[in-house]
Design a protein around this motif. Structure first.
Motif, mmCIF file in Angstrom:
data_model
loop_
_atom_site.group_PDB
_atom_site.id
_atom_site.type_symbol
_atom_site.label_atom_id
_atom_site.label_comp_id
_atom_site.label_asym_id
_atom_site.label_seq_id
_atom_site.Cartn_x
_atom_site.Cartn_y
_atom_site.Cartn_z
ATOM 1 N N UNK A 1 12.209 86.788 -10.429
ATOM 2 C CA UNK A 1 12.530 85.434 -9.969
ATOM 3 C C UNK A 1 11.957 85.202 -8.576
ATOM 4 N N UNK A 2 12.109 86.208 -7.711
ATOM 5 C CA UNK A 2 11.611 86.088 -6.334
ATOM 6 C C UNK A 2 10.088 85.950 -6.320
ATOM 7 N N UNK A 3 9.403 86.732 -7.129
ATOM 8 C CA UNK A 3 7.940 86.689 -7.171
ATOM 9 C C UNK A 3 7.439 85.359 -7.703
ATOM 10 N N UNK A 4 8.279 84.658 -8.446
ATOM 11 C CA UNK A 4 7.901 83.356 -8.980
ATOM 12 C C UNK A 4 8.048 82.237 -7.975
ATOM 13 N N UNK A 5 8.374 82.574 -6.731
ATOM 14 C CA UNK A 5 8.469 81.574 -5.680
ATOM 15 C C UNK A 5 9.857 80.996 -5.484
ATOM 16 N N UNK A 6 10.848 81.516 -6.212
ATOM 17 C CA UNK A 6 12.214 80.996 -6.086
ATOM 18 C C UNK A 6 13.077 82.008 -5.332
ATOM 19 N N UNK A 7 12.798 82.129 -4.031
ATOM 20 C CA UNK A 7 13.453 83.160 -3.227
ATOM 21 C C UNK A 7 14.965 82.946 -3.116
ATOM 22 N N UNK A 8 15.361 81.725 -2.820
ATOM 23 C CA UNK A 8 16.797 81.465 -2.666
ATOM 24 C C UNK A 8 17.508 81.592 -4.014
ATOM 25 N N UNK B 1 14.778 85.868 1.818
ATOM 26 C CA UNK B 1 14.593 84.472 1.414
ATOM 27 C C UNK B 1 14.083 83.699 2.618
ATOM 28 N N UNK B 2 12.788 83.727 2.812
ATOM 29 C CA UNK B 2 12.185 83.062 3.951
ATOM 30 C C UNK B 2 12.175 81.552 3.739
ATOM 31 N N UNK B 3 12.355 80.814 4.833
ATOM 32 C CA UNK B 3 12.279 79.367 4.769
ATOM 33 C C UNK B 3 10.828 78.981 4.524
ATOM 34 N N UNK B 4 10.565 78.402 3.376
ATOM 35 C CA UNK B 4 9.187 78.101 2.997
ATOM 36 C C UNK B 4 8.861 76.620 3.112
ATOM 37 N N UNK C 1 -3.565 66.629 4.737
ATOM 38 C CA UNK C 1 -2.935 67.539 5.697
ATOM 39 C C UNK C 1 -2.756 68.923 5.074
ATOM 40 N N UNK C 2 -3.046 69.957 5.847
ATOM 41 C CA UNK C 2 -2.888 71.337 5.382
ATOM 42 C C UNK C 2 -1.547 71.878 5.865
ATOM 43 N N UNK C 3 -0.641 72.147 4.930
ATOM 44 C CA UNK C 3 0.689 72.644 5.279
ATOM 45 C C UNK C 3 0.721 74.166 5.419
ATOM 46 N N UNK C 4 -0.426 74.810 5.292
ATOM 47 C CA UNK C 4 -0.476 76.261 5.432
ATOM 48 C C UNK C 4 0.257 76.951 4.308
ATOM 49 N N UNK C 5 1.048 77.967 4.656
ATOM 50 C CA UNK C 5 1.785 78.715 3.637
ATOM 51 C C UNK C 5 3.189 78.168 3.417
#
Length: 300
Positions: A70-77, A112-115, A241-245
């Protein structure tokens, strides 16, 4: 005899089967409908990952693999919430004598980094200006109301003139059940108008009605309407606009922006946001003395 029955139960019961009983337990607790929905979603993800396994055969490695997927799929929280729900789930299984240990307990929660990018005042103003010219009138008003009150989408769309009592706008937060009373004299410097005037503005964009944010027929809008209109307006003013990561800011980031602006004015943002503990500021005070029938007043 009892040992034989116990072993039979453990061999027979699967995660999916116990999930039915666990769902009933959740429904019987004094939780808000939003909390039950969130926890049920975590339970669903748990069952999708290991639902066919026997309860007694689930090991920490199985839980860890599911959480990491789940985390690797971009859903950290979401990954963290599923882990916490898994631990509560197997705690109940222990009480039901379906397992001998909790396989979720040894698993460490993933970071769970703030993305999501923060919303700046400058970008907010650009979005508001664009919305005033191109969006439905109710949306430009919703942007002002959101910044003035620092409340969530689900609370903004439920704001009603009947909630104005004794010089305060009363808010019972949908997500947490917290009750706060915002004084009509509350004013964010950047808006140049007190909450009282902003509420009156709700009669300017459409014929007077009961809901502050409303569509024709004095009907409330859904929270999703706020998000979709915000995304459309943001894309219009930040094309290229480039939001980076990080992901671009959403409507919810208005709440954070409001908190940051009010904090510089010396407003107690813990009460403003309805938190028991103000994790977004340096204040971590418990909310003592707040009862079910009382609203905690924000004082200026």
């Amino acid at each position: 005899m009892w040992g034989t029955v116990r072993r039979w139960k453990q061999r027979r019961s699967t995660v999916n089967q116990f999930a039915v009983e666990y769902q009933t337990l959740l429904a019987s607790q004094h939780l808000t409908s939003k909390t039950i929905a969130n926890r049920s979603n975590c339970l669903r993800l748990l069952c999708e990952g290991i639902g066919t396994m026997r309860m007694s055969e689930v090991r920490p490695a199985h839980i860890a693999q599911l959480i990491n997927t789940i985390w690797a799929g971009g859903r950290q929280f979401t990954a963290r919430r599923v882990l916490y729900e898994a631990e509560a789930f197997f705690d109940q299984a222990l009480l039901a004598d379906l397992v001998d240990r909790n396989p979720a307990s040894p698993v460490k929660a993933p970071p769970a980094k703030v993305a999501r990018s923060r919303l700046t005042l400058e970008l907010y103003q650009e979005i508001y200006t664009w919305a005033s010219q191109h969006s439905q009138p109710w949306f430009a008003y919703a942007l002002r109301l959101a910044l003035a009150t620092a409340q969530r989408r689900s609370d903004l769309v439920r704001m009603h003139k009947a909630n104005i009592v004794d010089g305060h706008l009363h808010v019972e937060q949908f997500k947490t059940g917290a009750r706060i009373a915002l004084p009509l004299a509350l004013q964010l410097n950047e808006l140049a108008a007190p909450l009282r005037e902003i509420i009156r503005e709700s009669d300017d964009y459409r014929r007077p009605g009961s809901y502050l944010i409303r569509k024709k027929g004095d009907l409330p809008l859904g929270p999703e309407s706020l998000s979709s209109n915000f995304t459309h307006a943001r894309k219009a003013v930040t094309a290229g606009h480039n939001w980076g990561n990080k992901a671009p800011p959403t409507f919810h980031e208005i709440r954070s922006l409001s908190e940051r602006l009010y904090r510089t004015q010396g407003i107690n943002t813990r009460i403003l946001l309805g938190h028991k503990r103000q994790s977004m500021t340096d204040e971590y005070n418990d909310d003592r003395g707040l009862t079910k029938d009382n609203y905690q007043r924000l004082t200026l």
